[in-house]
Design an enzyme around this catalytic site. Structure first.
Site, PDB file in Angstrom:
ATOM      1  N   ASP A  49     -11.422 -91.885  85.553  1.00  0.00           N
ATOM      2  CA  ASP A  49     -12.100 -90.624  85.817  1.00  0.00           C
ATOM      3  C   ASP A  49     -11.241 -89.442  85.353  1.00  0.00           C
ATOM      4  O   ASP A  49     -10.030 -89.406  85.613  1.00  0.00           O
ATOM      5  CB  ASP A  49     -12.331 -90.533  87.331  1.00  0.00           C
ATOM      6  N   GLU A  51     -13.029 -91.399  80.639  1.00  0.00           N
ATOM      7  CA  GLU A  51     -14.013 -90.312  80.679  1.00  0.00           C
ATOM      8  C   GLU A  51     -13.434 -89.178  79.843  1.00  0.00           C
ATOM      9  O   GLU A  51     -12.616 -88.389  80.309  1.00  0.00           O
ATOM     10  CB  GLU A  51     -14.252 -89.841  82.111  1.00  0.00           C
TER      11      GLU A  51
HETATM   12  C1  BGC Z   1     -16.864 -87.601  87.677  1.00  0.00           C
HETATM   13  C2  BGC Z   1     -17.613 -86.646  88.540  1.00  0.00           C
HETATM   14  C3  BGC Z   1     -16.640 -86.132  89.574  1.00  0.00           C
HETATM   15  C4  BGC Z   1     -15.396 -85.562  88.926  1.00  0.00           C
HETATM   16  C5  BGC Z   1     -14.301 -85.362  89.908  1.00  0.00           C
HETATM   17  C6  BGC Z   1     -15.896 -86.654  87.027  1.00  0.00           C
HETATM   18  O1  BGC Z   1     -15.464 -86.842  85.900  1.00  0.00           O
HETATM   19  O2  BGC Z   1     -17.657 -88.272  86.750  1.00  0.00           O
HETATM   20  O3  BGC Z   1     -18.733 -87.224  89.119  1.00  0.00           O
HETATM   21  O4  BGC Z   1     -17.272 -85.148  90.324  1.00  0.00           O
HETATM   22  O5  BGC Z   1     -14.893 -86.416  87.963  1.00  0.00           O
HETATM   23  O6  BGC Z   1     -13.763 -86.589  90.275  1.00  0.00           O
END
Ligand code: BGC
Length: 645
Positions: free
Chosen positions: A274, A337
């Site tokens: 993430d 991500e």
């Molecule tokens: C996730 C989100 C989240 C954020 C904070 C993002 O990249 O996909 O859903 O709110 O990270 O963790």
């Protein structure tokens, strides 16, 4: 609606959708148009020509060491997939009950959004214990059972790993925030602030102080929150309940690597990391420059996040992480991500030519894009030049790394809404699915995408659950609309739960858009996905072939060739991105192919079901067409990208 999730992009801030999109899709008019579009399809409109041998191959699980290259990875938002105990919230046993469905669909791996104990401020992305399961979702024993049963279904499990921050209720933070001298005092990003007065002023040990700089949270407001006990500010890129870990402290890295070992030891196939580009911040805490005039949906200035995003030191962490993960047998995978400003910027996240960082940073350039990349810019929808350009870049700008393609996730409005036009939504959804599943890329799907689930944004602020929707209303309505319960049946709560009070309301279109109805309908989007995935699994060219974009100046049709590895035949794909019929005369000679003979593999156009030649074909409006060229390909000419590497 303005988009809820503003991606961390160095140099600018880019949202991914346009104002007003969701209201449009909530209207009865849209539902009516969609039903009409489905009803108007000719009977038996989808054609799959797959031989029994191919079908057999499709059903046989692979022990491929680079399984993730060919995989269909399916994101599950655990609160919303299947409730097994009648409390209105999805859980792990619910996922286990649905493994047969997922296997039939052709899913190779599940990415499960955070399932760890959490105050659920950000629905699991605020983790308070990384080595347990939130009681709402089950227990560790339930997780082990899910993992074991998934294995029997040839499905791997990838966990979401939130490295950038913890919950403010995590024991590490509680300890760190307790004093300036505890053993974890330096585990988070603390600052005394600077002397001054202003909206975020506090009385520090030596007088009034304000935050040390202008950094803003992606979720709105200053990224600095005052801690009375320490009389210091802590930094949070996301909600104030999500304090950023201090990755410059080796003890933090050690602790987080241990957390990942805990799950790797249990047998998970890897992690989706993430917000990984934001792990580290500038040590000098310099102000970020203003990127553009104006303000974002939360009312904050548009900053260029050069000191809080994509710092070079993040790559050192990733290289060490990769070494740790590679120490495990079984080809574990690291997915990132990575919302980045352009395709070429993805390459370093793989570790460039060394391939020693992430195996699969997400290419979000193809699937999530706004016009001009501007804040609140209109969604690009089905834009042929954009698709052609980014799909080409995906094959040419990543070196010998392997792309990961994605059109849907839990942070962005659903692709049905973003790519639909209210009239040809189903056809357009099939085009997106065809690109996703016939490209030379790993495919990442989001639950319900295969059904054409739509975005159901709350109509009233009192119904909003996502905090950014509450604070940002009405400009920013949050992400609830894309997290509504999975639609399994046309029965109560769409078969998601026996509790009428589901945590978010079931989408109003569940009576027609659901697994049961679409399983019975050979023309459904679900069956379209099943056939594409079956083809992708069984066909050597789709698995291992290269890609050549064809007819690059055609303003109406996206076409490309998957070039064949030895003993396979090339695959021709053509997608009509217009509402008018399009005539094509395809010449494959520049790719080394000297025949026009084809065999249709899959199409939603009756008129193309028995096509035998590319010398002249007519694609009906928004038609998708996948055909096998009846000649072994010759060696690709220079400049044409080769197959699997
Ligand atoms: C996730 C989100 C989240 C954020 C904070 C993002 O990249 O996909 O859903 O709110 O990270 O963790």
């Amino acid at each position: 609606m303005t988009h809820p999730f503003v991606a961390p992009i160095q140099g600018k801030v880019t949202p991914f959708t346009r104002a007003g999109t969701l209201a449009r899709y909530l209207s009865f008019a849209r539902c009516f148009a969609m039903a009409a579009a489905i009803a108007c399809l000719a009977p038996a409109a989808l054609h799959a020509r797959i031989t029994p041998a191919e079908l057999h191959a499709a059903a046989t699980p692979t022990s491929d060491p680079t399984w993730w290259k060919h995989a269909v990875i399916y994101e599950i938002y655990p609160r919303s997939f299947q409730d097994s105990n009648g409390d209105g919230i999805g859980d792990l046993d619910g996922i286990r009950e649905r493994l047969t469905y997922l296997q039939r669909l052709g899913v190779d791996a599940l990415w499960i959004a955070p399932l760890y104990p959490s105050p659920q401020v950000d629905f699991g992305y605020d983790v308070s214990n990384y080595t347990a399961v939130d009681p709402q979702y089950g227990t560790l024993a339930d997780f082990d059972q899910l993992l074991a049963t998934a294995k029997q279904h040839q499905i791997r499990i990838v966990l979401d790993m939130v490295l950038n921050h913890t919950s403010d209720m995590h024991a590490w933070f509680l300890e760190s925030a307790g004093s300036r001298s505890n053993p974890k005092a330096d585990w988070y990003c603390w600052s005394d602030g600077k002397p001054g007065t202003g909206p975020n002023e506090h009385m520090g040990p030596h007088g009034l102080v304000v935050p040390p700089n202008n950094w803003i949270s992606l979720f709105g407001g200053s990224a600095w929150e005052w801690s009375p006990a320490r009389q210091q500010f802590y930094y949070h890129k996301f909600y104030k309940q999500q304090p950023d870990l201090n990755w410059r402290n080796p003890a933090v890295e050690q602790a987080m690597f241990n957390v990942m070992r805990f799950w790797l030891d249990r047998g998970v196939a890897g992690f989706r990391l993430d917000a990984v580009p934001t792990l580290l911040e500038d040590v000098q805490l310099r102000d970020e420059p203003v990127a553009a005039p104006g303000r974002n949906a939360q009312g904050d200035p548009l900053l260029s996040d050069i000191y809080t995003n994509m710092l070079p030191e993040v790559h050192d962490v990733l290289r060490r992480l990769r070494v740790m993960v590679d120490g495990y047998p079984g080809d574990r995978v690291l997915i990132g991500e990575t919302y980045l400003p352009n395709t070429a910027a993805l390459e370093p996240w793989y570790g460039g030519a060394s391939h020693d960082e992430l195996q699969l940073p997400m290419d979000t350039l193809v699937g999530f894009h706004t016009e001009g990349g501007t804040i609140n810019g209109p969604n690009v929808s089905l834009n042929l030049p954009h698709l052609r350009q980014t799909l080409t870049e995906m094959q040419t700008e990543l070196g010998s790394n392997w792309p990961l393609l994605v059109f849907d996730n839990h942070d962005n409005p659903r692709s049905w809404d973003r790519f639909g036009d209210g009239v040809h939504d189903a056809e357009r959804a099939r085009i997106i699915a065809t690109i996703l599943l016939t490209s030379r890329a790993t495919a990442l799907m989001y639950y319900g995408e295969e059904l054409g689930m739509t975005t159901h944004t709350p109509a009233r602020v009192e119904d909003v659950r996502d905090p950014i929707g509450i604070t940002g209303w009405p400009k920013e309505k949050g992400r609830d609309g894309v997290r509504t319960p999975m639609q399994w049946t046309s029965g109560p709560q769409a078969g998601f739960s026996t509790d009428p009070q589901t945590w978010l309301p079931v989408g109003s279109d569940y009576e027609t858009i659901n697994v049961a109805t679409e399983t019975a309908d050979p023309r459904s989007l679900l069956q379209w996905h099943e056939r594409l995935i079956e083809l992708r699994r069984s066909n050597g060219t789709l698995r291992n072939g290269g890609t050549v974009m064809l007819d690059p100046t055609n303003p109406s049709v996206l076409s490309y060739l998957r070039t064949a590895p030895a003993d396979s035949k090339p695959i021709f794909i053509a997608l009509n991105i217009t509402a008018r019929p399009q005539r094509l005369r395809v010449d494959l000679k520049p790719t080394g192919i000297h025949t026009t003979a084809i065999r249709t593999l899959l199409t939603d156009a009756d008129s193309l079901a028995s096509a035998t030649s590319l010398a002249e074909i007519t694609l009906p409006p928004y038609a998708s067409f996948v055909a096998e060229v009846q000649q072994q390909s010759r060696p690709a000419p220079a400049g044409v990208r080769g197959g699997d590497r």
